[in-house]
Design a protein around this motif. Structure first.
Motif, PDB file in Angstrom:
ATOM      1  N   ALA A  99       0.832  -1.198   0.000  1.00 33.50           N
ATOM      2  CA  ALA A  99       0.000   0.000   0.000  1.00 33.50           C
ATOM      3  C   ALA A  99       0.869   1.251   0.000  1.00 33.50           C
ATOM      4  N   LEU A 100       1.906   1.209   0.823  1.00 38.92           N
ATOM      5  CA  LEU A 100       2.804   2.352   0.940  1.00 38.92           C
ATOM      6  C   LEU A 100       3.438   2.679  -0.410  1.00 38.92           C
ATOM      7  N   LEU A 101       3.910   1.626  -1.078  1.00 37.43           N
ATOM      8  CA  LEU A 101       4.568   1.844  -2.358  1.00 37.43           C
ATOM      9  C   LEU A 101       3.573   2.360  -3.399  1.00 37.43           C
ATOM     10  N   PHE A 102       2.331   1.880  -3.299  1.00 33.69           N
ATOM     11  CA  PHE A 102       1.291   2.331  -4.221  1.00 33.69           C
ATOM     12  C   PHE A 102       1.082   3.842  -4.083  1.00 33.69           C
ATOM     13  N   PHE A 103       0.903   4.271  -2.836  1.00 34.20           N
ATOM     14  CA  PHE A 103       0.668   5.703  -2.626  1.00 34.20           C
ATOM     15  C   PHE A 103       1.906   6.525  -2.958  1.00 34.20           C
ATOM     16  N   ARG A 104       3.039   5.946  -2.683  1.00 34.83           N
ATOM     17  CA  ARG A 104       4.280   6.654  -3.005  1.00 34.83           C
ATOM     18  C   ARG A 104       4.368   6.889  -4.510  1.00 34.83           C
ATOM     19  N   ASP A 105       4.025   5.858  -5.275  1.00 32.84           N
ATOM     20  CA  ASP A 105       4.088   5.986  -6.722  1.00 32.84           C
ATOM     21  C   ASP A 105       3.109   7.044  -7.212  1.00 32.84           C
ATOM     22  N   LEU A 106       1.898   7.005  -6.647  1.00 37.82           N
ATOM     23  CA  LEU A 106       0.902   8.003  -7.038  1.00 37.82           C
ATOM     24  C   LEU A 106       1.445   9.401  -6.794  1.00 37.82           C
ATOM     25  N   LEU A 107       2.014   9.544  -5.618  1.00 40.30           N
ATOM     26  CA  LEU A 107       2.537  10.839  -5.213  1.00 40.30           C
ATOM     27  C   LEU A 107       3.663  11.283  -6.138  1.00 40.30           C
ATOM     28  N   ALA A 108       4.559  10.348  -6.398  1.00 37.91           N
ATOM     29  CA  ALA A 108       5.705  10.680  -7.227  1.00 37.91           C
ATOM     30  C   ALA A 108       5.259  11.024  -8.641  1.00 37.91           C
TER      31      ALA A 108
ATOM     32  N   ILE B 263      -2.495   1.528 -13.824  1.00 34.49           N
ATOM     33  CA  ILE B 263      -3.255   1.793 -12.601  1.00 34.49           C
ATOM     34  C   ILE B 263      -2.800   3.108 -11.981  1.00 34.49           C
ATOM     35  N   ILE B 264      -1.495   3.255 -11.887  1.00 31.99           N
ATOM     36  CA  ILE B 264      -0.953   4.466 -11.272  1.00 31.99           C
ATOM     37  C   ILE B 264      -1.398   5.694 -12.063  1.00 31.99           C
ATOM     38  N   LEU B 265      -1.214   5.607 -13.380  1.00 30.95           N
ATOM     39  CA  LEU B 265      -1.537   6.760 -14.213  1.00 30.95           C
ATOM     40  C   LEU B 265      -3.011   7.124 -14.100  1.00 30.95           C
ATOM     41  N   ASN B 266      -3.851   6.097 -14.039  1.00 33.33           N
ATOM     42  CA  ASN B 266      -5.287   6.358 -13.942  1.00 33.33           C
ATOM     43  C   ASN B 266      -5.658   7.024 -12.636  1.00 33.33           C
ATOM     44  N   ASN B 267      -4.994   6.582 -11.578  1.00 32.10           N
ATOM     45  CA  ASN B 267      -5.409   7.043 -10.260  1.00 32.10           C
ATOM     46  C   ASN B 267      -4.757   8.353  -9.827  1.00 32.10           C
ATOM     47  N   ALA B 268      -3.629   8.662 -10.463  1.00 27.80           N
ATOM     48  CA  ALA B 268      -2.846   9.795  -9.973  1.00 27.80           C
ATOM     49  C   ALA B 268      -3.667  11.082  -9.946  1.00 27.80           C
ATOM     50  N   SER B 269      -4.531  11.243 -10.926  1.00 30.85           N
ATOM     51  CA  SER B 269      -5.250  12.519 -11.001  1.00 30.85           C
ATOM     52  C   SER B 269      -6.395  12.588  -9.998  1.00 30.85           C
ATOM     53  N   VAL B 270      -6.823  11.412  -9.517  1.00 29.45           N
ATOM     54  CA  VAL B 270      -7.998  11.393  -8.651  1.00 29.45           C
ATOM     55  C   VAL B 270      -7.676  11.886  -7.248  1.00 29.45           C
ATOM     56  N   TYR B 271      -6.489  11.515  -6.791  1.00 33.79           N
ATOM     57  CA  TYR B 271      -6.119  11.875  -5.427  1.00 33.79           C
ATOM     58  C   TYR B 271      -5.450  13.248  -5.417  1.00 33.79           C
ATOM     59  N   SER B 272      -5.676  13.974  -4.331  1.00 32.95           N
ATOM     60  CA  SER B 272      -4.930  15.215  -4.178  1.00 32.95           C
ATOM     61  C   SER B 272      -3.624  14.898  -3.455  1.00 32.95           C
ATOM     62  N   THR B 273      -2.639  15.746  -3.661  1.00 31.10           N
ATOM     63  CA  THR B 273      -1.346  15.507  -3.029  1.00 31.10           C
ATOM     64  C   THR B 273      -1.475  15.431  -1.516  1.00 31.10           C
ATOM     65  N   ASP B 274      -2.268  16.340  -0.965  1.00 27.05           N
ATOM     66  CA  ASP B 274      -2.468  16.335   0.484  1.00 27.05           C
ATOM     67  C   ASP B 274      -2.991  14.998   0.968  1.00 27.05           C
ATOM     68  N   ARG B 275      -3.943  14.490   0.209  1.00 26.20           N
ATOM     69  CA  ARG B 275      -4.562  13.242   0.633  1.00 26.20           C
ATOM     70  C   ARG B 275      -3.552  12.107   0.572  1.00 26.20           C
ATOM     71  N   LEU B 276      -2.728  12.106  -0.458  1.00 25.66           N
ATOM     72  CA  LEU B 276      -1.735  11.042  -0.582  1.00 25.66           C
ATOM     73  C   LEU B 276      -0.745  11.096   0.573  1.00 25.66           C
ATOM     74  N   ILE B 277      -0.320  12.308   0.902  1.00 29.34           N
ATOM     75  CA  ILE B 277       0.623  12.448   2.012  1.00 29.34           C
ATOM     76  C   ILE B 277      -0.014  11.933   3.284  1.00 29.34           C
ATOM     77  N   ARG B 278      -1.293  12.285   3.461  1.00 33.39           N
ATOM     78  CA  ARG B 278      -1.972  11.820   4.667  1.00 33.39           C
ATOM     79  C   ARG B 278      -2.090  10.300   4.664  1.00 33.39           C
ATOM     80  N   SER B 279      -2.349   9.726   3.495  1.00 29.58           N
ATOM     81  CA  SER B 279      -2.475   8.275   3.416  1.00 29.58           C
ATOM     82  C   SER B 279      -1.188   7.595   3.840  1.00 29.58           C
ATOM     83  N   VAL B 280      -0.073   8.107   3.328  1.00 26.30           N
ATOM     84  CA  VAL B 280       1.216   7.512   3.690  1.00 26.30           C
ATOM     85  C   VAL B 280       1.428   7.588   5.193  1.00 26.30           C
TER      86      VAL B 280
END
Lengths: 331, 551
Positions: free
Chosen positions: A253-262, A280-297
Motif C-alpha cells: 500500500a505504501l509503495l502504491f501511494f508513493r508511486d501516485l505521489l511521485a 493503474i498508477i496513471l489512472n489514479n494519480a489525477s484522482v487523489y490530491s497531493t495532500d490526501r496522498l501524504i496523509r495516506s502515507v
C-alpha cells in the motif's frame, strides 16, 4: 567458506578482510542495513574465518576441526542469538555474558552473533554494555540490525559500524535471471520492488503468493476509493486472513501511494516502483490530491507503528481503512 | 596479543591524560593528595566522556603506594595488580546485568571484610541506572555508612533514573561533553602514534560527528585507520561513516527551495543507491537548516558555524529566499521525520514523502502554515498596502443592500441595459406570491447535474416569504423530499442557484403545504429597522458603500 558468494558489499568485505589480514579484528561490530541485504550471511562467513584454525584472508578452510564443527552448527565457540518471539530479553544476553568468560575450545576466538539486535530490550542492551566494551581478548561480538537508530547510544558508541549498501538494480536483475532463468514473471517489478535488497528479491521472485497478495491489495485500494464508508468493514476479512503478512500488505500500500505521489508531482513514468502497473498508477494519480496522498502515507506508517505496539489489530486496520477511504475535506 | 580497539588501548591511565573534565580532575586529585576521600561518588554524563576511565584512575590513585601529585604511578605492585585485575580489592560491577536485590546483598555481605592488599576496597558500579528499585533500596544503608575502608563509585549516563535517596548520599560529578578542539587534538595524537596522518578537515568532521563523545570519535578513527591508507582524507571519513558531504545536502536544499520535486526524488535515489543511512542524512539535513537559520539571524555566521567559507557562502545564498519561519517549519517537519524513521522499514519512502510535504507546505493546512499566512495578512494590514480586486464587489453591492426599497430595485433593474436582463436582479414581488422563475431554477439544477436535488424538488412550489427568504413548499406526503432538500449541503446548492436566477442573495425555507398557508398569512410587510435606516442615511451622506449582514 569465503566472501566470493556475496554480491556487492565490496567496502564491507574489504574492510573485514583487511582487519583479518592486518590482525586488527575489533571486538564489537554492528552490521547495519535493510533486512535481507546479506548481513547475517556475511557475519557467518566472517565468523567462520575467525574461528578456522588455518584461516587466511581467502576464507575458512572447511577442513579443520572448527570448520567441520561449524558446518554442523555444533561449534561451541560460535553462538548465535536469535530473537525468540518479538524481542531478545535480558536472559538471553546473560547467557552470552556467562558463556563468553569461558575460553574458546578449539580456535583462538569466540564469536557471538546477535541477530536483529534492535529487538533487544532496553535491559538487555544495558546488560550487554560492559561486556561489549571490554570483552575477553578472544571475544568478538557481532550485532546485526536493520534499524541502527533504534539501538541505545551507549551501544552504538562501543561498536564499529559497517553499513551494508543496497545492490544496484542491474546486479539484482542479473542474479534473478541467472538463478531462475526466464521462468519468473515480472522480473522488472520484483527488481524495483526489492529496492536493491537481494534477500527480498529472491524471496519474492519465487513466490506466487506474494504476487497474488499484491494483486489483491492493489485491487482493494482502488475499490476503497470509490466505496462508501460502510463497505470499509467488508474489507477487513482480507486483513484477518493475511494477518501474518500485514507488514507486506502495508508495504504494498505504501509503495502504491508513493508511486501516485511521485507520478502526480513529476509526471515521470520512470521513477515508479510499480512499473508493471503503470496504467493503474496513471489512472489514479489525477484522482487523489497531493495532500490526501501524504496523509495516506502517514496513516499507513502510523498503523504499522501501533500494530507493533500491540494495539488492537482489527481496530487499527479498520481505522486505517476508514482514513484511507475518507474523501478530501473541502475547505 | 590480539588487537585491542583504539579506544581501549588509549584509555588514559593517569589524570593528566584525561581530555578536559578539569573540574572533576582537580577535585579528585586534591582529595587524593589531602587524603579526604569520600565513601561514595557518582559520575554522570553522556557516553564517551570519561566516567569509567576516571573511576578506574581514581581507584588506583587512592590505593597507589607512591602517588605522584595525586596521580597513580602505575608501576607499584598495587597499581599493576589492579591494572591486570589480579587484586580483588577493586571490583568493577556491571550493574546492568547484575541488577537484582541478590547482587546488591552480595556486595553488602562482602564489604565488611578488610581489603587484602590495597588500602581501600573500591566498588565501581557501572551503568548503575539499571539497578532495580529493590536493589537501590537494599544499597542505601551501605552506601550511607560503609566501613571506613570502602569506596563506592557509581557511574551512569542517566542520573535522572536514580532515586533521590541514592543521589543525596553521593558526591556527584557531572562530566561534560568534550569540545571539538580537544577531540581533534586527541585524535591527532592517536593517529600520529599509529603512523597515520590525517587531514585537519577530516579530524574536524570526526569530532563534529561524535557529538562530544570521545569514544565515538576514536571508534571512527579506528575504522578510518583500518582502511590501511597512510593518509586519511575528508572523503575517507565520509565513506566510512556513510554520510553525505555538504555539497550534496546543499543540492537537496536548493531543490527544496525551488520545489523541484523531480530533482528531490532523483537525489534521494542517489542517496539510497550509495548505501547512505537515511536517518543520518535527515539529522545532517536538520543540522544544515540549523546553520541556515544562524545565517539568517546573524551577520557573521562564520564565527558560529564550523564550515568552510565556500559552504557559508552557499548557505547565505540559499537563505536569502527563506524566511525564519519557513526554516523553523522545515526543521520541525524533519525532526518529526527523524522520530518516525525509528519505526519504519521503508525509510526511503518516508523521506521522499516528508520532503515532498515540505515542498507542498504552502497548500497544507497545518497550524504553522496558517499562522504563516496570518502573519502575512497582519503585515499587509499594518503596512496599509491592501489591494482588493474591486470589480465584482461593486457590481454585487446594490443587490445585497437589504435596505434598498423594492421599487428602487425594480427601477434600477429596468435602468440597466436590456441585454443584461439575465443578470439583473429580480425584484421582490410581495409576500406569499409564487415565484415565477421556479421552473427555470429547476432546469438550471438539472443542467448542472444536481439530479438528486432536481428529482426531490419535482412537484414542489416556491413562494416568496420576504425579501430574503424563499419558501419551498412540498405537497403533503413529501416530507422525505423536504428532509433531503433541507440538508445543509443541498440547501446551499439550491440557494446559490436561486441567487443566480434571481440576481440577489436569498435563503430558502422548506415548508409543508400547511405551513405555507400559515406562513403566508402571518408574513408581515417588512418591518423597518430604525437603526438600519439611520445607518443607511449616514452611509449615504458620506457616500460609502454599506453592506448589512442581517443575522
Amino acid at each position: 567458506m569465503d566472501f566470493s558468494s556475496i554480491i556487492g558489499q565490496q567496502e564491507v568485505i574489504d574492510s573485514l578482510k583487511n582487519s583479518i589480514e592486518s590482525e586488527k579484528v575489533g571486538h564489537a561490530y554492528i552490521f547495519a542495513g535493510p533486512t535481507g541485504i546479506g548481513k547475517k550471511t556475511v557475519a557467518r562467513i566472517f565468523a567462520s574465518m575467525l574461528l578456522c584454525s588455518n584461516s587466511g584472508v581467502a576464507g575458512s578452510c572447511g577442513e579443520c576441526l572448527s570448520c567441520r564443527l561449524a558446518e554442523n552448527n555444533s561449534n561451541p565457540d560460535f553462538h548465535e542469538v536469535n530473537p525468540e518471539g518479538a524481542s531478545i530479553g535480558v536472559d538471553e544476553i546473560r547467557d552470552v555474558l556467562s558463556n563468553i568468560v569461558v575460553r574458546p575450545m578449539y580456535g583462538k576466538k569466540k564469536v557471538y552473533l546477535i541477530i536483529d539486535a534492535e529487538r533487544m530490550t532496553v535491559q538487555a542492551q544495558n546488560s550487554l554494555l560492559k561486556t561489549l566494551e571490554e570483552p575477553p581478548s578472544y571475544g568478538v561480538i557481532i550485532l546485526t540490525t536493520s534499524n541502527y537508530g533504534a539501538l541505545l547510544e551507549t551501544i552504538r558508541s562501543r561498536t564499529i559500524k559497517l553499513s551494508f549498501k543496497k545492490n544496484s538494480p542491474l546486479e539484482i536483475k542479473a542474479l534473478l535471471e541467472g538463478r531462475f532463468g526466464n521462468t519468473i514473471k515480472a522480473v522488472d517489478f520484483v527488481t524495483s520492488y526489492a529496492d536493491g535488497i537481494i534477500g527480498t528479491a529472491l524471496k519474492l521472485a519465487g513466490s506466487e503468493e506474494f504476487i497474488a497478495l499484491r494483486e489483491k491489495t492493489l485491487e482493494l485500494l482502488q475499490k476503497l476509493r470509490r466505496s462508501k464508508l460502510s463497505t470499509v468493514f467488508d474489507q477487513y476479512p482480507f486483513f484477518e486472513e493475511n494477518k501474518e503478512d500485514v507488514d507486506v500488505i502495508l508495504d504494498i500500500a505504501l509503495l502504491f501511494f508513493r508511486d501516485l505521489l511521485a507520478y502526480k508531482n513529476t509526471g515521470d513514468e520512470n521513477i515508479l516502483i510499480n512499473s508493471d502497473k503503470k496504467d493503474i498508477i496513471l489512472n489514479n494519480a489525477s484522482v487523489y490530491s497531493t495532500d490526501r496522498l501524504i496523509r495516506s502515507v502517514e496513516t499507513i506508517e502510523n498503523t504499522r507503528k501501533i500494530i507493533k505496539q500491540n494495539a488492537n489489530y482489527q481496530l487499527s486496520i479498520e481505522v486505517m481503512l476508514m482514513k484511507l477511504q475518507e474523501e478530501d475535506v473541502e475547505w | 596479543m590480539s588487537y585491542i580497539a583504539l579506544y581501549r588501548k588509549w584509555r588514559p591511565l593517569v589524570f593528566e591524560d584525561v581530555v578536559e573534565q578539569e573540574h572533576v580532575v582537580k577535585t579528585l586529585k586534591n582529595s587524593v593528595v589531602t587524603g579526604r576521600i569520600a565513601h561514595a561518588y557518582l559520575f554522570c554524563g553522556t557516553r564517551g566522556t570519561g566516567k569509567t576511565t576516571m573511576a578506574k584512575i581514581f581507584s588506583r590513585a587512592i590505593n597507589c603506594l607512591q602517588p605522584k601529585d595525586g596521580d597513580p604511578c602505575n608501576e607499584c605492585d598495587v597499581c599493576k595488580g589492579i591494572l591486570s585485575q589480579n587484586i580483588l580489592d577493586v571490583v568493577e560491577i556491571d550493574a546492568a546485568s547484575n541488577n537484582s536485590v541478590d547482587n546488591v546483598r552480595e556486595i553488602r555481605d562482602e564489604v565488611i571484610y578488610a581489603p587484602s592488599q590495597a588500602k581501600h576496597k573500591v566498588y565501581i558500579i557501572d551503568e548503575v541506572h539499571m539497578l532495580s528499585t529493590g536493589a537501590f533500596n537494599a544499597l542505601l544503608k551501605t552506601l550511607e555508612e560503609p566501613p571506613s575502608h570502602v569506596v563506592f563509585i557509581l557511574a551512569t549516563t542517566e542520573p535522572h533514573k536514580l532515586p533521590a535517596t541514592i543521589l543525596s548520599r553521593c558526591q556527584r560529578y557531572d562530566f561534560r561533553r568534550i569540545s571539538v578542539e580537544s577531540i581533534m587534538a586527541r585524535l591527532d595524537n592517536i593517529a600520529q602514534a599509529g603512523g597515520v596522518s590525517i587531514q585537519k578537515e577530516a579530524l574536524r568532521l570526526i569530532a563534529k560527528l561524535s557529538d562530544g563523545a570521545l569514544r565515538d570519535a576514536i571508534s571512527i578513527l579506528d575504522q578510518c585507520m583500518g582502511l590501511g591508507t597512510a593518509e586519511v582524507s575528508y572523503n575517507d571519513v565520509l565513506s566510512v561513516v556513510g554520510i553525505v558531504n555538504d555539497v550534496f545536502i546543499a543540492q537537496v536544499v536548493d531543490a527544496l527551495n525551488s520545489k523541484e520535486i523531480h530533482k528531490i526524488l532523483q537525489l534521494i535515489e542517489e542517496l539510497v543507491m550509495n548505501g547512505k543511512d537515511a536517518t543520518q542524512f535527515v539529522s545532517d539535513l536538520v543540522y544544515y537548516y540549523r546553520n541556515l537559520l544562524i545565517c539568517k539571524i546573524t551577520d557573521k555566521p562564520g564565527e558560529i558555524i564550523e564550515a568552510s567559507a565556500e559552504v557559508i557562502d552557499t548557505m547565505k545564498r540559499q537563505v536569502s529566499s527563506l524566511s525564519q519561519d519557513e526554516i523553523m517549519h522545515v526543521i520541525k517537519e524533519l525532526s518529526l521525520l527523524e522520530s518516525s524513521l525509528k519505526w519504519t522499514t521503508h525509510p526511503r519512502i518516508l523521506l521522499e514523502v516528508s520532503l515532498l510535504k515540505i515542498c507542498k507546505s504552502n497548500s497544507s493546512l497545518d497550524s504553522d502554515n496558517i499562522l504563516g499566512r496570518l502573519a502575512l495578512l497582519e503585515e499587509k494590514i499594518s503596512s496599509g498596502t491592501i489591494t482588493v480586486s474591486t470589480g465584482n464587489r461593486e457590481a454585487a453591492a446594490p443587490a445585497n443592500k437589504p435596505g434598498a426599497s423594492a421599487e428602487k430595485k425594480t427601477a434600477s433593474a429596468s435602468d440597466s441595459s436590456a441585454s443584461k436582463e439575465k443578470d439583473a436582479p429580480v425584484a421582490f414581488t410581495g409576500a406569499g406570491k409564487t415565484l415565477p422563475m421556479w421552473d427555470k431554477v429547476l432546469e438550471e439544477l438539472r443542467k448542472s447535474g444536481r439530479m438528486v436535488l432536481f428529482t426531490n424538488l419535482i412537484g414542489s412550489k416556491a413562494i416568496e416569504i420576504d425579501q430574503k427568504i424563499v419558501g419551498i413548499v412540498f405537497e403533503n406526503g413529501g416530507s422525505f423530499n423536504k428532509m433531503l432538500v433541507s440538508k445543509a449541503e443541498n440547501a446551499e446548492v439550491l440557494e446559490s442557484v436561486l441567487g443566480k436566477v434571481l440576481g440577489r442573495e436569498v435563503r430558502i425555507k422548506c415548508l409543508d403545504a400547511d405551513d405555507a398557508r400559515n406562513s403566508t398569512k402571518s408574513a408581515q410587510p417588512e418591518e423597518k429597522d430604525e437603526f438600519v435606516e439611520k445607518a443607511q442615511e449616514i452611509a449615504k451622506r458620506i457616500n460609502a458603500p454599506l453592506n448589512i449582514i442581517d443575522e
